[in-house]
Design an enzyme around this catalytic site. Structure first.
Site, PDB file in Angstrom:
ATOM      1  N   ASN A  10       7.883  22.415 -27.776  1.00  0.00           N
ATOM      2  CA  ASN A  10       7.688  21.839 -26.450  1.00  0.00           C
ATOM      3  C   ASN A  10       7.635  23.006 -25.470  1.00  0.00           C
ATOM      4  O   ASN A  10       8.666  23.591 -25.147  1.00  0.00           O
ATOM      5  CB  ASN A  10       8.849  20.892 -26.124  1.00  0.00           C
ATOM      6  CG  ASN A  10       8.807  20.393 -24.690  1.00  0.00           C
ATOM      7  OD1 ASN A  10       7.810  20.601 -23.981  1.00  0.00           O
ATOM      8  ND2 ASN A  10       9.874  19.738 -24.256  1.00  0.00           N
ATOM      9  N   TRP A  11       6.433  23.325 -25.049  1.00  0.00           N
ATOM     10  CA  TRP A  11       6.264  24.504 -24.191  1.00  0.00           C
ATOM     11  C   TRP A  11       6.732  24.256 -22.755  1.00  0.00           C
ATOM     12  O   TRP A  11       6.781  25.183 -21.953  1.00  0.00           O
ATOM     13  CB  TRP A  11       4.796  24.972 -24.207  1.00  0.00           C
ATOM     14  CG  TRP A  11       4.316  25.438 -25.547  1.00  0.00           C
ATOM     15  CD1 TRP A  11       5.033  25.472 -26.715  1.00  0.00           C
ATOM     16  CD2 TRP A  11       3.014  25.940 -25.875  1.00  0.00           C
ATOM     17  NE1 TRP A  11       4.252  25.962 -27.738  1.00  0.00           N
ATOM     18  CE2 TRP A  11       3.013  26.258 -27.250  1.00  0.00           C
ATOM     19  CE3 TRP A  11       1.844  26.151 -25.135  1.00  0.00           C
ATOM     20  CZ2 TRP A  11       1.886  26.773 -27.901  1.00  0.00           C
ATOM     21  CZ3 TRP A  11       0.724  26.660 -25.769  1.00  0.00           C
ATOM     22  CH2 TRP A  11       0.754  26.973 -27.152  1.00  0.00           C
ATOM     23  N   LYS A  12       7.026  23.010 -22.435  1.00  0.00           N
ATOM     24  CA  LYS A  12       7.486  22.647 -21.083  1.00  0.00           C
ATOM     25  C   LYS A  12       6.515  23.198 -20.024  1.00  0.00           C
ATOM     26  O   LYS A  12       5.316  23.288 -20.285  1.00  0.00           O
ATOM     27  CB  LYS A  12       8.935  23.112 -20.865  1.00  0.00           C
ATOM     28  CG  LYS A  12       9.866  22.618 -21.983  1.00  0.00           C
ATOM     29  CD  LYS A  12      11.325  22.796 -21.681  1.00  0.00           C
ATOM     30  CE  LYS A  12      12.152  22.257 -22.844  1.00  0.00           C
ATOM     31  NZ  LYS A  12      13.598  22.294 -22.582  1.00  0.00           N
ATOM     32  N   HIS A  96      11.856  12.703 -22.464  1.00  0.00           N
ATOM     33  CA  HIS A  96      12.596  13.969 -22.471  1.00  0.00           C
ATOM     34  C   HIS A  96      13.676  13.933 -21.384  1.00  0.00           C
ATOM     35  O   HIS A  96      13.465  13.377 -20.312  1.00  0.00           O
ATOM     36  CB  HIS A  96      11.646  15.151 -22.255  1.00  0.00           C
ATOM     37  CG  HIS A  96      12.304  16.457 -22.573  1.00  0.00           C
ATOM     38  ND1 HIS A  96      13.153  17.085 -21.694  1.00  0.00           N
ATOM     39  CD2 HIS A  96      12.275  17.222 -23.690  1.00  0.00           C
ATOM     40  CE1 HIS A  96      13.615  18.187 -22.261  1.00  0.00           C
ATOM     41  NE2 HIS A  96      13.102  18.299 -23.468  1.00  0.00           N
ATOM     42  N   GLU A  98      14.563  16.071 -19.346  1.00  0.00           N
ATOM     43  CA  GLU A  98      14.133  16.644 -18.066  1.00  0.00           C
ATOM     44  C   GLU A  98      13.340  15.608 -17.262  1.00  0.00           C
ATOM     45  O   GLU A  98      13.413  15.568 -16.033  1.00  0.00           O
ATOM     46  CB  GLU A  98      13.337  17.937 -18.324  1.00  0.00           C
ATOM     47  CG  GLU A  98      14.288  19.049 -18.766  1.00  0.00           C
ATOM     48  CD  GLU A  98      13.713  20.057 -19.735  1.00  0.00           C
ATOM     49  OE1 GLU A  98      12.481  20.151 -19.866  1.00  0.00           O
ATOM     50  OE2 GLU A  98      14.520  20.759 -20.389  1.00  0.00           O
ATOM     51  N   GLU A 168      18.329  15.199 -28.666  1.00  0.00           N
ATOM     52  CA  GLU A 168      18.458  16.411 -27.858  1.00  0.00           C
ATOM     53  C   GLU A 168      19.646  16.279 -26.909  1.00  0.00           C
ATOM     54  O   GLU A 168      19.491  15.751 -25.799  1.00  0.00           O
ATOM     55  CB  GLU A 168      17.187  16.638 -27.036  1.00  0.00           C
ATOM     56  CG  GLU A 168      15.935  16.836 -27.853  1.00  0.00           C
ATOM     57  CD  GLU A 168      14.900  17.648 -27.097  1.00  0.00           C
ATOM     58  OE1 GLU A 168      14.437  18.656 -27.643  1.00  0.00           O
ATOM     59  OE2 GLU A 168      14.589  17.301 -25.941  1.00  0.00           O
ATOM     60  N   GLY A 174      18.365  24.597 -23.557  1.00  0.00           N
ATOM     61  CA  GLY A 174      18.174  25.782 -22.723  1.00  0.00           C
ATOM     62  C   GLY A 174      19.454  26.525 -22.403  1.00  0.00           C
ATOM     63  O   GLY A 174      19.462  27.417 -21.556  1.00  0.00           O
ATOM     64  N   SER A 214      18.445  24.487 -28.060  1.00  0.00           N
ATOM     65  CA  SER A 214      18.778  25.874 -28.437  1.00  0.00           C
ATOM     66  C   SER A 214      18.613  26.141 -29.927  1.00  0.00           C
ATOM     67  O   SER A 214      19.356  26.937 -30.508  1.00  0.00           O
ATOM     68  CB  SER A 214      20.193  26.250 -27.964  1.00  0.00           C
ATOM     69  OG  SER A 214      20.274  26.160 -26.549  1.00  0.00           O
ATOM     70  N   GLY A 235      12.242  24.293 -27.572  1.00  0.00           N
ATOM     71  CA  GLY A 235      11.810  24.702 -26.241  1.00  0.00           C
ATOM     72  C   GLY A 235      11.593  26.200 -26.183  1.00  0.00           C
ATOM     73  O   GLY A 235      10.559  26.723 -26.602  1.00  0.00           O
ATOM     74  N   GLY A 236      12.587  26.910 -25.694  1.00  0.00           N
ATOM     75  CA  GLY A 236      12.472  28.351 -25.468  1.00  0.00           C
ATOM     76  C   GLY A 236      11.916  29.133 -26.642  1.00  0.00           C
ATOM     77  O   GLY A 236      11.023  29.976 -26.480  1.00  0.00           O
TER      78      GLY A 236
HETATM   79  P1  13P Z   1      15.476  24.629 -25.868  1.00  0.00           P
HETATM   80  O1  13P Z   1      15.027  24.874 -27.278  1.00  0.00           O
HETATM   81  O2  13P Z   1      14.946  25.627 -24.886  1.00  0.00           O
HETATM   82  O3  13P Z   1      16.972  24.450 -25.785  1.00  0.00           O
HETATM   83  O4  13P Z   1      14.831  23.228 -25.408  1.00  0.00           O
HETATM   84  C1  13P Z   1      14.938  22.130 -26.241  1.00  0.00           C
HETATM   85  C2  13P Z   1      14.080  21.045 -25.696  1.00  0.00           C
HETATM   86  O5  13P Z   1      14.329  20.516 -24.638  1.00  0.00           O
HETATM   87  C3  13P Z   1      12.888  20.668 -26.467  1.00  0.00           C
HETATM   88  O6  13P Z   1      12.313  19.515 -25.982  1.00  0.00           O
END
Ligand code: 13P
Length: 251
Positions: A10-12, A96, A98, A168, A174, A214, A235-236
């Site tokens: 997920n590149w956000k 998600h 977020e 999640e 993050g 993470s 994510g990251g």
């Molecule tokens: P991180 O891997 O940056 O913690 O993010 C996870 C995430 O929200 C994937 O959708």
């Protein structure tokens, strides 16, 4: 039980188009021919078209990060399932944290989006997970149960079979603090219990449940080694092809 491992990036809100092209090329070079793991990338809307060209004819699937449930019309800023389908998108992240935290996503809107995605032939990745306060208050199960029941409310088992769930925990996203393998596995087992109650054991044991929060090469093997953790929503660590590859094929 033969659930396939499924790792999605997920590149956000990261990558301009040039950066997305570079990253997608890196991902394809690193894991584009992996066949024993399902792999997907979910770039921002603006980069879907370019990334579609790069992942075409590889084993990397293309996902979007959200979708609107209406088919078309006066919904400024929104993107429909048909628009995604027309670009070659196969998957879509829904619910998600977020989106829930910053943009007013509710269990009801998640439910509408999941239903619209399935009707359009997109595979939803349905995100659930508790905040730190909710976990510390002993409410993890209450919150996750409400989210799972809400996401699939009124849906037939045949449609839920087409979904992936991503557990999640918000406190792990993050932060660099991942859930322990035990915490993740317990939550996944709990999600299967809810699905078994809503539907049946077959669905509960067949559906793929990813862990997100993470996840990185250093902890992927342990997390993915748990009985009920079937993959990761990253994510990251999905923003560097080498790190993402280190999760798809952990050393
Ligand atoms: P991180 O891997 O940056 O913690 O993010 C996870 C995430 O929200 C994937 O959708």
């Amino acid at each position: 039980m033969s659930r396939r491992t499924f790792i999605a990036g997920n590149w956000k809100m990261n990558t301009t188009i040039d950066e997305a092209v570079d990253l997608a090329k890196g991902v394809v070079a690193a894991v584009g021919s992996v066949t024993d793991v399902d792999v997907a990338v979910c770039p921002p809307y603006t980069n879907l078209s370019a990334v579609a060209e790069i992942v075409k004819d590889t084993n990397v699937k293309l996902g979007a990060q959200d979708v609107h449930w209406e088919e078309k019309g006066a919904y400024t800023g929104k993107i429909s399932c048909a628009m995604l389908k027309a670009l070659g998108v196969e998957l879509v992240i829904v619910g998600h944290s977020e989106q829930r935290t910053y943009f007013g996503e509710t269990d009801e809107t998640v439910n509408k989006k999941v239903a619209a995605a399935i009707a359009a032939g997109l595979g939803p990745i349905v995100c659930v997970g508790e905040t730190l306060d909710e976990r510390n208050g002993g409410n993890m199960e209450t919150v996750v149960e409400r989210q799972v029941r809400g996401a699939f409310a009124g849906m037939a088992a045949a449609d839920v079979f087409k979904c992936v769930v991503a557990y999640e925990p918000v406190w792990a996203i993050g932060t660099g603090v991942n859930a322990t393998a035990q915490q993740a596995n317990d939550a996944h087992i709990f999600i299967r219990k809810i699905l078994a109650d809503m539907y049946d054991d077959d669905l509960a044991q067949t559906i793929v449940i990813q862990y997100g929060g993470s996840m990185k090469p250093a902890n992927a093997k342990e997390l993915l080694g748990q009985s009920d953790v079937d993959g990761g929503l990253i994510g990251g660590a999905s923003l560097k092809a080498a790190d993402f590859a280190g999760i798809v094929t952990p050393a």
